[in-house]
Write a protein that holds these residues in place. Sequence first.
Motif, short mmCIF file in Angstrom:
data_model
loop_
_atom_site.label_atom_id
_atom_site.label_comp_id
_atom_site.label_asym_id
_atom_site.label_seq_id
_atom_site.Cartn_x
_atom_site.Cartn_y
_atom_site.Cartn_z
N THR A 28 0.81 -1.13 0.01
CA THR A 28 -0.10 0.04 0.08
C THR A 28 0.92 1.20 -0.09
O THR A 28 2.12 1.26 0.65
CB THR A 28 -1.19 -0.21 1.13
N LEU A 29 0.39 2.22 -0.73
CA LEU A 29 1.16 3.69 -0.99
C LEU A 29 1.13 4.38 0.33
O LEU A 29 1.89 5.39 0.31
CB LEU A 29 0.61 4.33 -1.99
N ASP A 30 0.25 4.12 1.20
CA ASP A 30 -0.15 5.23 2.30
C ASP A 30 1.33 5.69 3.01
O ASP A 30 1.26 6.93 3.41
CB ASP A 30 -0.81 4.51 3.33
N HIS A 31 2.21 4.80 3.26
CA HIS A 31 3.44 5.26 3.80
C HIS A 31 4.57 5.59 3.05
O HIS A 31 5.70 5.50 3.30
CB HIS A 31 3.78 4.24 5.00
N SER A 53 3.89 11.21 1.87
CA SER A 53 2.72 10.46 2.28
C SER A 53 2.04 10.95 3.58
O SER A 53 0.92 11.04 3.54
CB SER A 53 3.17 8.94 2.56
N ARG A 72 -2.83 11.91 -5.00
CA ARG A 72 -2.65 10.48 -4.62
C ARG A 72 -4.18 10.10 -3.98
O ARG A 72 -4.87 11.00 -3.70
CB ARG A 72 -1.65 10.21 -3.30
N ASP A 73 -4.36 8.89 -4.35
CA ASP A 73 -5.91 8.30 -3.89
C ASP A 73 -5.48 7.15 -3.14
O ASP A 73 -5.42 6.09 -3.71
CB ASP A 73 -6.75 8.21 -5.04
N ASN A 74 -5.25 7.32 -1.72
CA ASN A 74 -4.98 6.27 -1.03
C ASN A 74 -5.80 4.84 -1.21
O ASN A 74 -5.40 3.88 -1.20
CB ASN A 74 -4.69 6.50 0.46
N ASN A 77 -5.10 3.21 -4.07
CA ASN A 77 -3.52 2.59 -4.20
C ASN A 77 -2.89 3.26 -5.37
O ASN A 77 -2.14 2.57 -5.96
CB ASN A 77 -3.57 1.32 -4.05
#
Length: 125
Positions: A28-31, A53, A72-74, A77
Amino acid sequence: QFQLVESGGGLVQPGGSLRLSCSASGFTLDHYAIGWFRQAPGKEREGVACIRSSDGETYYADSVKGRFTISRDNARNTVYLHMNSLTPEDTAAYYCAADRDYARVVAGVRHLEVWGQGTLVTVSS
């Protein structure tokens, strides 16, 4: 397996717009900080835009400031690069990359954690 896949490239006329997508799988791209880079034939790779992030802080190269927007759209992803007022000088292969260190992405360090395979953007009449 961590992967990034770019899409949305193609042929566009000068003055036109494109939206590139960078979708992650296996993580996941969150971090992660995400950067967009480009490389034109016979030229060095250059950083285009980055997004952090933690707070969404962004960085843009002078050559695209005011014309490109990174977002970005978490939930999806996915990170996007919205490109407006394109010129032939924007013609290049565009790559996205992810790294947990925003400073490394801004610096365009070669060995960022994950790189995509690229998508080609051609600006021509």
